[in-house]
Write an enzyme that holds these catalytic residues in place. Structure first.
Site, PDB file in Angstrom:
ATOM      1  N   CYS A 197       0.801  -1.227   0.000  1.00  0.00           N
ATOM      2  CA  CYS A 197       0.000   0.000   0.000  1.00  0.00           C
ATOM      3  C   CYS A 197       0.833   1.277   0.000  1.00  0.00           C
ATOM      4  O   CYS A 197       0.294   2.363  -0.215  1.00  0.00           O
ATOM      5  CB  CYS A 197      -0.933  -0.003   1.203  1.00  0.00           C
ATOM      6  SG  CYS A 197      -2.098  -1.381   1.223  1.00  0.00           S
TER       7      CYS A 197
ATOM      8  N   HIS B 189      12.507   1.276   5.087  1.00  0.00           N
ATOM      9  CA  HIS B 189      12.282  -0.142   4.807  1.00  0.00           C
ATOM     10  C   HIS B 189      12.784  -0.966   5.990  1.00  0.00           C
ATOM     11  O   HIS B 189      13.952  -0.873   6.370  1.00  0.00           O
ATOM     12  CB  HIS B 189      13.013  -0.552   3.528  1.00  0.00           C
ATOM     13  CG  HIS B 189      12.428  -1.757   2.854  1.00  0.00           C
ATOM     14  ND1 HIS B 189      12.220  -2.945   3.514  1.00  0.00           N
ATOM     15  CD2 HIS B 189      11.974  -1.942   1.590  1.00  0.00           C
ATOM     16  CE1 HIS B 189      11.681  -3.814   2.676  1.00  0.00           C
ATOM     17  NE2 HIS B 189      11.514  -3.231   1.498  1.00  0.00           N
TER      18      HIS B 189
ATOM     19  N   ASN C 184     -10.449   0.708   1.811  1.00  0.00           N
ATOM     20  CA  ASN C 184      -8.993   0.709   1.638  1.00  0.00           C
ATOM     21  C   ASN C 184      -8.701   0.479   0.158  1.00  0.00           C
ATOM     22  O   ASN C 184      -8.795  -0.645  -0.333  1.00  0.00           O
ATOM     23  CB  ASN C 184      -8.367  -0.386   2.502  1.00  0.00           C
ATOM     24  CG  ASN C 184      -6.851  -0.442   2.379  1.00  0.00           C
ATOM     25  OD1 ASN C 184      -6.254   0.212   1.517  1.00  0.00           O
ATOM     26  ND2 ASN C 184      -6.212  -1.225   3.232  1.00  0.00           N
TER      27      ASN C 184
ATOM     28  N   HIS D  46      -2.610   7.004   5.114  1.00  0.00           N
ATOM     29  CA  HIS D  46      -3.132   5.866   4.366  1.00  0.00           C
ATOM     30  C   HIS D  46      -4.334   5.241   5.071  1.00  0.00           C
ATOM     31  O   HIS D  46      -4.258   4.872   6.245  1.00  0.00           O
ATOM     32  CB  HIS D  46      -2.033   4.815   4.186  1.00  0.00           C
ATOM     33  CG  HIS D  46      -2.538   3.481   3.722  1.00  0.00           C
ATOM     34  ND1 HIS D  46      -3.337   3.336   2.601  1.00  0.00           N
ATOM     35  CD2 HIS D  46      -2.382   2.236   4.238  1.00  0.00           C
ATOM     36  CE1 HIS D  46      -3.634   2.059   2.443  1.00  0.00           C
ATOM     37  NE2 HIS D  46      -3.072   1.371   3.424  1.00  0.00           N
TER      38      HIS D  46
ATOM     39  N   HIS E 123      -2.027  19.821   6.436  1.00  0.00           N
ATOM     40  CA  HIS E 123      -2.953  18.745   6.090  1.00  0.00           C
ATOM     41  C   HIS E 123      -2.219  17.404   6.154  1.00  0.00           C
ATOM     42  O   HIS E 123      -1.044  17.315   5.783  1.00  0.00           O
ATOM     43  CB  HIS E 123      -3.535  18.958   4.692  1.00  0.00           C
ATOM     44  CG  HIS E 123      -4.158  20.307   4.500  1.00  0.00           C
ATOM     45  ND1 HIS E 123      -5.381  20.651   5.034  1.00  0.00           N
ATOM     46  CD2 HIS E 123      -3.705  21.421   3.848  1.00  0.00           C
ATOM     47  CE1 HIS E 123      -5.663  21.912   4.710  1.00  0.00           C
ATOM     48  NE2 HIS E 123      -4.664  22.391   4.006  1.00  0.00           N
TER      49      HIS E 123
ATOM     50  N   HIS F   5     -14.386   5.495   4.923  1.00  0.00           N
ATOM     51  CA  HIS F   5     -15.825   5.302   4.988  1.00  0.00           C
ATOM     52  C   HIS F   5     -16.455   5.243   3.598  1.00  0.00           C
ATOM     53  O   HIS F   5     -17.274   4.368   3.308  1.00  0.00           O
ATOM     54  CB  HIS F   5     -16.455   6.438   5.792  1.00  0.00           C
ATOM     55  CG  HIS F   5     -17.946   6.345   5.933  1.00  0.00           C
ATOM     56  ND1 HIS F   5     -18.816   6.900   5.011  1.00  0.00           N
ATOM     57  CD2 HIS F   5     -18.720   5.741   6.874  1.00  0.00           C
ATOM     58  CE1 HIS F   5     -20.063   6.651   5.387  1.00  0.00           C
ATOM     59  NE2 HIS F   5     -20.026   5.955   6.512  1.00  0.00           N
TER      60      HIS F   5
END
Length: 456
Positions: free
Chosen positions: A188, A267, A388, A355, A351, A384
């Site tokens: 993702c 990572h 995802n 994720h 802002h 919502h």
């Protein structure tokens, strides 16, 4: 240069003659100075980092017939006959606590009974999402597809041959010397990785456009088994994708929305637990799915800590850096029980695009970064409305902020994403103007209903 021109206009012929004599007497010094000046200017111009601008982006809005409500999802899962009572109850509980609404979408193949996952259906899903986002992007920017010099596509779980990037090249008849890349299996957070790769390519190739396409494919990756840790993705992942147009051309600054400021990648794959916390595998019955470890949130927290340790000095005001450093020294030298100082990232960013991996992910970051509810609003509302959507979720969140009319010139945006491997990646953008939502913003038909009250 203006001062030199003004001063030169005041020189008389005698002054010019005297200047010429001085140059003759110091000819070697003058030549050396000129060579150094020209050489230094050339090196600076050739090696300076090129600014990367975001002209626009587009998020795919699935058609309404792909929407799936809670009750429909559960009835469908029961009728497939693949899940036992324990698995059905587990999915019901996950859905109730997930933060997903009643309008998220699953691919067409999953609406049939029995479901029809196939290579052809997966290709169809990929084409609908990628081409749907790209069509709107090209229409909004008036950039011709053949002007694109760099193409980066990321999709973690669906990597056919020819590749997804080749599908785009074939569809839009992109030019033969395009630099194309197809990133797979990177989870993702691959959307930020794709942006970073495009940024590096734009440092090398002058006067170029780069397109980044971020998506995920569900059709062939639905899990039809009863292992609890592998059922969670069924409940959370939904159809979505985004296309982003970047440029390094200085003339594009005036019409761009944002400028890329920083990309920081972390990572943790050297750690075995981190490597296996999001893991595609087969269960005992040979059914393939993605397993999520119970250690996922702890590993994500550690990756976040490492990432912000690198990002902090780049973005935080000096006062926050001093407080963090003093607390760290005091903890090391005097009292090991002193709590580490958590920098206030609200002073660095206006802002936050966290994720939308799930309610637990958003809760954890909101707590760890000490954010206000308004800072996590875009993430919660994206989860919502769209679920995802993997690597593209951060773009739906940015679109939400624009649709709400909150983006002002000079505002800084922090996009932060987590992914398998395990990775935590951040991208920082600055708004170049008061940004209005582009035509076909994915929120334009429903933004008046948001934010909605969630049962957290």
């Amino acid at each position: 240069m203006s001062v030199i021109v003004v001063e030169a206009s005041r020189l008389s012929l005698d002054d010019v003659h005297q200047l010429w004599l001085q140059l003759q007497y110091n000819l070697v010094s003058f030549i050396v100075f000129s060579v150094v000046l020209v050489f230094g200017s050339t090196v600076y111009i050739m090696t300076r980092p090129r600014s990367v601008y975001l002209l626009d982006y587009s998020c795919y809005l699935p058609p309404s017939h792909l929407k799936v409500k809670y009750q429909q999802f559960m009835e469908h899962s029961e009728l497939t006959g693949d899940f036992d009572e324990s698995s059905l109850e587990f999915q019901r509980k996950i859905l109730e606590r997930s933060g997903l609404g009643e309008e998220t979408c699953v691919p067409e193949a999953m609406h049939y009974l029995p479901p029809r996952p196939s290579m052809a259906a997966a290709r169809q899903e990929a084409e609908q999402v990628m081409f749907g986002a790209l069509d709107k992007l090209f229409a909004n920017t008036n950039v011709k597809p053949r002007d694109i010099g760099i193409l980066v596509v990321n999709c973690s779980l669906f990597n056919p041959t020819p590749s997804l990037s080749a599908m785009i090249i074939n569809k839009y008849k992109l030019r033969g010397n395009i630099r194309s890349f197809n990133l797979g299996g990177m989870g993702c957070s691959a959307g930020v990785i794709a942006i970073d790769l495009a940024k590096d390519m734009l440092q090398v190739h002058r006067n170029s456009y780069a397109v980044v396409v971020s998506t995920e494919n569900i059709t062939q990756n639905w899990y039809f088994g009863n292992k609890k840790s592998m059922l969670i993705p069924n409940c959370l992942f939904r159809v979505g994708g985004a296309a982003v147009l970047l440029s390094n051309r200085s003339v594009d600054r005036r019409r761009s929305k944002y400028k890329l400021v920083h990309v920081v990648r972390t990572h943790c794959g050297a750690n075995d637990k981190a490597f296996k916390c999001v893991y595609q595998e087969q269960d005992d019955n040979g059914k393939t799915g993605v397993s999520l470890s119970k250690d996922l949130m702890a590993i994500a927290g550690g990756a976040l800590k490492t990432n912000i340790t690198t990002l902090g000095p780049l973005v935080l005001p000096i006062s926050e850096q001093i407080l963090f450093f003093v607390t760290l020294v005091a903890k090391k030298l005097f009292n090991a029980k002193i709590k580490p100082y958590i920098p206030d990232f609200k002073l660095a960013f206006d802002h936050f695009c966290i994720h939308a991996g799930g309610r637990a992910v958003i809760d954890e970051l909101e707590k760890n970064l000490q954010l206000l509810p308004v800072h996590a609003e875009a993430s919660r509302m994206t989860l919502h409305r769209f679920g995802n959507t993997s690597s593209s979720s951060i773009w739906y969140e940015l679109a939400y902020t624009e649709a709400k009319g909150r983006m002002r010139k000079g505002n800084r945006v922090w996009q932060i994403a987590f992914g398998s491997g395990f990775k935590c990646n951040s991208a920082v953008w600055v708004a170049l103007r008061n940004v209005k939502p582009s035509p076909n913003n994915p929120w334009e038909d429903c933004i008046h209903r948001y934010p909605v009250q969630l049962n957290l």
